[in-house]
Design an enzyme around this catalytic site. Structure first.
Site, PDB file in Angstrom:
ATOM      1  N   LYS A  69       0.772  -1.250   0.069  1.00 40.47           N
ATOM      2  CA  LYS A  69      -0.017  -0.018   0.041  1.00 40.47           C
ATOM      3  C   LYS A  69       1.015   1.135   0.035  1.00 40.47           C
ATOM      4  O   LYS A  69       0.744   2.193  -0.539  1.00 40.47           O
ATOM      5  CB  LYS A  69      -1.038  -0.142   1.436  1.00 40.47           C
ATOM      6  N   ASP A 105     -10.503   3.137   2.542  1.00 37.12           N
ATOM      7  CA  ASP A 105     -10.669   2.456   3.823  1.00 37.12           C
ATOM      8  C   ASP A 105     -11.245   3.380   4.119  1.00 37.12           C
ATOM      9  O   ASP A 105     -12.085   2.814   5.444  1.00 37.12           O
ATOM     10  CB  ASP A 105      -9.192   2.098   4.647  1.00 37.12           C
TER      11      ASP A 105
END
Ligand code: ATR
Length: 287
Positions: A69, A105
């Protein structure tokens, strides 16, 4: 399927446990769209080249999971504001020759919470976040966006919680983010309207998060980002106290929505049927 069918994938190392292919394939089928979503197991050393040639490999984008990420954030050519703030990217798409990176997220967490614990933010404005890793960073950002007034971060390693406080800076809007040591957890619980576990404790194969929830107010909501098992010992304890609970599955399902819309052109819905499908998969894998 025609040559032009969009293809996306989840990139990780390892990636075989990812439920993303199941989620996106369900939506493709439900919406009657052509396209595909697969898994790409990419070692960290190969990741820069994989992204550089993503379009040539026939992909229009995909999801990025551990451990890529942060590297994805460095490698994209355009970033959304939220990805820039978090310095981590979990969703990629190619648009006008640029590789875009977003971090879903944050909205995934909020939309999951809204869906499973309606009006959770109407009962108070104090949140207790346990843990200070990448997941905690997204969740603190989400709580700030939702105007939660007091956010307390409790972490085994106090310095990491203090780093998060520095990242989000001193707030001028009447909001505060503070770090407390693990030993003050019992005290922190007393005034928490929302408790979020962002650590891996409680996951299959890990010890449980060993806390006594009896000090939480009766209206408190308990959210655990772990979803294997579907009900962690923390959630079981909260449910035994009749508190509202939110499983990590909600965040997993809701964070997938914006990516699907980018790649396949329609906004999908998190339906009870999809949830049941993923729950069944998690349960069968645990056997
Ligand atoms: P992620 O990016 O998925 O959030 P991470 O950066 O490895 O993962 O963070 C994991 C979190 O779980 C951290 O807050 C970690 O605490 P430390 O910062 O002290 O390492 C927490 N964690 C992991 N194992 C733990 C344990 N046995 N007890 C308490 N906290 C734990």
């Amino acid at each position: 399927m025609s040559e032009a069918s969009p293809r996306a994938c989840v990139m990780g190392w390892p990636v075989k446990h990812s439920r993303s292919p199941l989620i996106h394939s369900y939506w493709l089928q439900q919406l009657g769209l052509s396209g595909s979503y697969g898994r790409a197991e990419v070692a960290p050393a190969d990741f820069p080249n994989f992204l550089r040639y993503l379009g040539e490999k026939g992909y229009c984008g995909g999801n990025v999971t551990l451990p890529h990420k942060e590297m994805a954030y460095q490698l994209v050519t355009q970033r959304t504001e939220i990805a820039t703030k978090l310095q981590a990217v979990n969703t990629l798409w190619i648009e006008s020759g640029e590789l875009w990176g977003d971090n879903t997220d944050v909205t995934g967490f909020l939309n999951g919470l809204d869906a499973e614990a309606r009006n959770w933010d109407k009962y108070g404005d104090k949140a207790l976040v346990i843990g200070a890793g990448g997941a905690a960073r997204a969740i603190v950002q989400a709580l700030l966006l939702r105007n939660i007034k007091e956010i307390l971060i409790v972490n085994r390693t106090l310095e990491r919680a203090e780093e998060l406080v520095r990242l989000f800076g001193s707030r001028s809007s009447g909001q505060s983010v503070a770090a407390w040591p693990w030993t003050r957890l019992p005290e922190a619980l007393k005034s928490a309207d929302l408790l979020v576990n962002t650590t891996s404790l409680g996951m299959n194969g890990q010890p449980a998060l060993d806390i006594d929830l009896s000090a939480l107010p009766d209206h408190a909501v308990v959210d655990d980002i772990v979803y294997v098992p579907l009900e962690t010992p923390l959630l079981a304890q909260a449910r035994a106290r009749d508190l509202r609970t939110v499983s990590g599955l909600s965040m997993l399902l809701h964070q997938a929505v914006p990516g699907f819309e980018h790649w396949f052109g329609q906004r999908p819905e998190v339906t009870p049927e999809l949830r049941a499908l993923i729950e069944a998969d998690v349960m069968s894998a645990a056997k």
